[in-house]
Structure formats: C-alpha cells, structure tokens
Design an enzyme around this catalytic site. Structure first.
Site, PDB file in Angstrom:
ATOM      1  N   TRP A 161      -4.565  -6.485  -3.652  1.00 34.08           N
ATOM      2  CA  TRP A 161      -4.471  -5.210  -4.537  1.00 34.08           C
ATOM      3  C   TRP A 161      -3.460  -5.408  -5.862  1.00 34.08           C
ATOM      4  CZ3 TRP A 161      -4.199  -4.847   1.300  1.00 34.08           C
ATOM      5  CH2 TRP A 161      -5.294  -4.370   1.464  1.00 34.08           C
ATOM      6  N   HIS A 175      -4.262   2.007  -3.768  1.00 32.88           N
ATOM      7  CA  HIS A 175      -5.323   2.483  -2.949  1.00 32.88           C
ATOM      8  C   HIS A 175      -4.973   4.044  -2.118  1.00 32.88           C
ATOM      9  CE1 HIS A 175      -3.642  -0.253   0.521  1.00 32.88           C
ATOM     10  NE2 HIS A 175      -2.620   0.450  -0.351  1.00 32.88           N
ATOM     11  N   ARG A 201      -5.821  -0.362 -10.723  1.00 36.93           N
ATOM     12  CA  ARG A 201      -5.721  -1.714 -10.321  1.00 36.93           C
ATOM     13  C   ARG A 201      -5.673  -2.733 -11.694  1.00 36.93           C
ATOM     14  NH1 ARG A 201      -8.904  -2.723  -4.714  1.00 36.93           N
ATOM     15  NH2 ARG A 201      -8.033  -0.938  -3.702  1.00 36.93           N
ATOM     16  N   GLN A 215     -11.073   6.819  -4.650  1.00 33.85           N
ATOM     17  CA  GLN A 215     -11.403   6.646  -3.154  1.00 33.85           C
ATOM     18  C   GLN A 215     -11.433   7.850  -2.484  1.00 33.85           C
ATOM     19  OE1 GLN A 215      -8.517   3.459  -2.163  1.00 33.85           O
ATOM     20  NE2 GLN A 215      -9.938   1.627  -2.780  1.00 33.85           N
ATOM     21  N   VAL A 258      -5.314  -2.083   9.527  1.00 33.86           N
ATOM     22  CA  VAL A 258      -6.498  -1.695  10.624  1.00 33.86           C
ATOM     23  C   VAL A 258      -6.765  -3.201  11.478  1.00 33.86           C
ATOM     24  CG1 VAL A 258      -7.472   0.122   9.450  1.00 33.86           C
ATOM     25  CG2 VAL A 258      -8.320  -2.328   9.118  1.00 33.86           C
ATOM     26  N   ALA A 314      -9.198   4.650  10.367  1.00 32.30           N
ATOM     27  CA  ALA A 314      -8.958   5.070   8.983  1.00 32.30           C
ATOM     28  C   ALA A 314     -10.037   4.173   8.066  1.00 32.30           C
ATOM     29  CB  ALA A 314      -7.595   4.586   8.558  1.00 32.30           C
TER      30      ALA A 314
END
Ligand code: FA5
Length: 346
Positions: A161, A175, A201, A215, A258, A314
């Site tokens: 990122w 994000h 970004r 997003q 995650v 998520a």
C-alpha cells in the site's frame, strides 16, 4: 385689408398649417406646430386683430371663416396625433416583440457522477441487509492505517500500500480498512458496518489503477461467525448489485489483517465463460473483485475483543472496479476525466 384679402390670407395660413401637420413625424413636433400657429402670437391671432377694420356684416362672415379654419386645423391635428400615437405604439411593439411559440431553451443541470450513483445503490443494498454506514477519515494515523491492522513498522506488507504522507506524519488513507480498528473499538457488538470512502495511493496510473479511487469496506463481528456468512453476505450483495444470480469462486490471497486472506471472484457476465478473448475478464472467465477474509485474532485483540468469544469477517471492495464491470467501462481514468461525453451516458 378687405374681406377678400383677409379670406385669401386665411386660406394660405390654413393650407400651410395643414401641410405642416400632415408632414409632422412625431407628437412633440406636432405640438410645436400647434403652439406656433394657434397661440396668441400665431398668424391666426394676427388675422383676428384685423377684424375691426371690416364692416359689421363682414366681421360676422370673417369671424365664422376663422372659426371654421380653426375647427379644420383642430380636426387635422387630432387625426395626426392619433396616427402618430399608433405609429409609436407599433414601433415599441416591434422592438419588444416576443415570440411566445419558440420552444424554451433547455437548461442543463447535470447529475450525480456514476460512482456516486452506484455508491448510493450499494449503500441501500447493505442497509437493507442490516449494515450501518460509517464515514472514514480522509487522513488518518499510521496506527489506524497499518499497526492496528497487524502491520507493524517494518512489515513487508506495507509495500502493498505504497502511499502518501503529510509532512507531520499523517496518511491520506490508502485503504478504507483504516476504519476497522475504530469500528471494532467504538461500536457495541455485534457490529455490521460498511465504510464507503475515497482512498489515495502513490500509483503509476493505468486503465485499472488511479492515485485516487473508492473502496467499500465491510466489517461484521458477532459470535459464531463463519466463512459461509462472509460468502453468503457477498453473494447476496453482488447478486442484488448486478441484478443477476452472481456465481462466486474463492482463491487464497494474503492480507495481514485477515486469516486466511481470500480473493472473491465473480463469473464474467460479459463473455459468460464462452471461448475467445474478453476485455473484462481478460479471457480468465472469472473476475477478481473482493479481497476479504475472517478478521485476524490480533486485530480483534487490539480492539479489545476476545477472539475466543467473537469472530468476524471483513472485505475491501474497489467501488470503481464494481462500476466498471457493471457498465463495461474499460479504463477507470474516464471517471476523473470530467469528459461530459462519458459522464452524460449515466
Ligand atoms: C486492500 O486495500 C485491503 N484493505 C482490502 C481488504 C479489506 C482485504 C478487508 C481484506 C479485508 P487492495 O489493495 O487489494 O486491498 O485493494 C482492494 C481493492 O481496491 C482492489 O481489489 C481494487 O478493486 C481497488 N484498488 C486498489 N488499488 C486501486 C487503484 N490504484 N485504483 C483503483 N482501484 C484500486
């Protein structure tokens, strides 16, 4: 002067006045003529002063002639005044003429950007599924953007990122996951929230990458949440959004927040899996659309949630990409182009 001479003189004056009245071109000019000829110092008054030189019966005759001349002149004056008045009214009408039958000019008032339209549509679908909407911050801390998402300083995943920084150490959010920690910490459990937001970004832009894009993050935490809840939620949303029975395929991916990391793919509705090249799925028949996964126990713990009691999932879908697929748009740079030929199609 005798009666005959005076009568001739009267006829000459009368003709002169009548000619001038006829030739007058505007009411002020007409009024000037009236004043000049009929006033106390005018030629008619002059003739009247000569009455005493006539015999009594001639006085009566000439007096009558003068009165008749005055009356003729007055009538000519009234007639001309009426004509000039009409002429003026018509002239004004011509100048201020409005054609009430011309169709009105269309005022173009613009409309919402296609991304905004579909963001609202997506919000409505999620709201109907019981999700609340949370606004992200436009700039946030390193802690929220990375550390609280299990990405400590020096973690190689930070390179995924590559981002901008303000001179005093804040980050224009890279994000919408930057809101995960705040949501988990500040909301009572169970929590179901989406975060539609703008991300930034440091990108070399191309047909699928912009420096600024959108997003929609999703966060769901409750007791006994499993992967099938995640799949069911996304299938329900995507089928409603694309208005068809969307098929999902899931492949492993990696995101530190995650575990396991997943990439949810949908079947390509453009080529419908047929042979040949397709510019939307690039011939793969499946489109990678939603990175997602069960929330990592470390992320829950950092927000004060016991991962042995609660679990959740998520996702962070790219809204621009969702819109591109919905409308078959091949280059996302159109969205920021401001080109009305593009925008007016939506
Ligand atoms: C993330 O940003 C993760 N935060 C997503 C996530 C959230 C994963 C929660 C797991 C759990 P990624 O960098 O892949 O992941 O971006 C997610 C989506 O944003 C991409 O699939 C893509 O659709 C969109 N996206 C990313 N970068 C760009 C870009 N430069 N221009 C346009 N869209 C982009």
């Amino acid at each position: 002067m005798n009666l005959e001479e005076l009568t001739k003189e009267l006829a000459v004056i009368q003709d002169e006045i009548l000619t001038k009245i006829k030739a007058s071109e505007a009411i002020p000019q007409l009024n000037d003529i009236k004043v000049a000829y009929l006033s106390k110092k005018g030629p008619l008054k002059d003739l009247q002063t000569k009455l005493p030189t006539l015999k009594p019966e001639e006085k009566i005759t000439f007096g009558q002639k003068i009165n008749a001349a005055k009356s003729t002149i007055q009538s000519a004056y009234d007639k001309r005044q009426e004509e000039l008045h009409l002429q003026e009214v018509n002239l004004r009408k011509d100048k201020n003429w409005i054609d009430v039958t011309i169709p009105g000019k269309k005022i173009s008032i613009g409309h919402l950007h296609p991304i905004t339209q579909l963001r609202r549509e997506a919000e409505n679908i999620f709201m109907n599924m019981g999700f609340e909407i949370v606004e992200p911050r436009s700039i946030d801390t390193d802690y929220n953007v990375f550390e609280a998402l299990n990405i400590p300083v020096g973690h190689p995943a930070r390179d995924m990122w590559d981002t901008f920084w303000t001179t005093n150490g804040y980050i224009p959010i890279t994000h919408t996951s930057a809101m995960q920690h705040t949501i988990l910490k500040e909301h009572d459990l169970p929590v179901r929230a989406i975060v539609p937001g703008r991300c930034f970004r440091q990108e070399a832009t191309d047909a699928t990458h912009e420096h600024t894009f959108y997003q929609i993050e999703g966060v769901y935490v409750d007791k006994n949440i499993t992967l099938s809840d995640l799949i069911g939620t996304l299938k329900t949303f995507l089928s409603a959004f694309y208005d068809r029975d969307v098929q999902l395929r899931i492949q492993p991916s990696y995101f530190p927040f995650v575990e396991p990391g997943l990439e949810i793919m949908i079947d390509c509705a453009i080529c419908k899996g047929k042979e040949g090249y397709c510019s939307t799925c690039r011939g793969k028949r499946w489109i990678e659309l939603v990175p997602a996964g069960p929330i990592h126990p470390n992320v829950l713990t950092m927000a004060g949630i016991d991962p042995n009691e609660y679990s959740g999932f998520a996702w962070g879908m790219g809204l621009d990409r969702l819109v591109m697929i919905k409308y078959g748009i091949e280059d996302l740079r159109w969205f920021h182009s401001g080109d009305l030929r593009f925008l007016q199609q939506f």
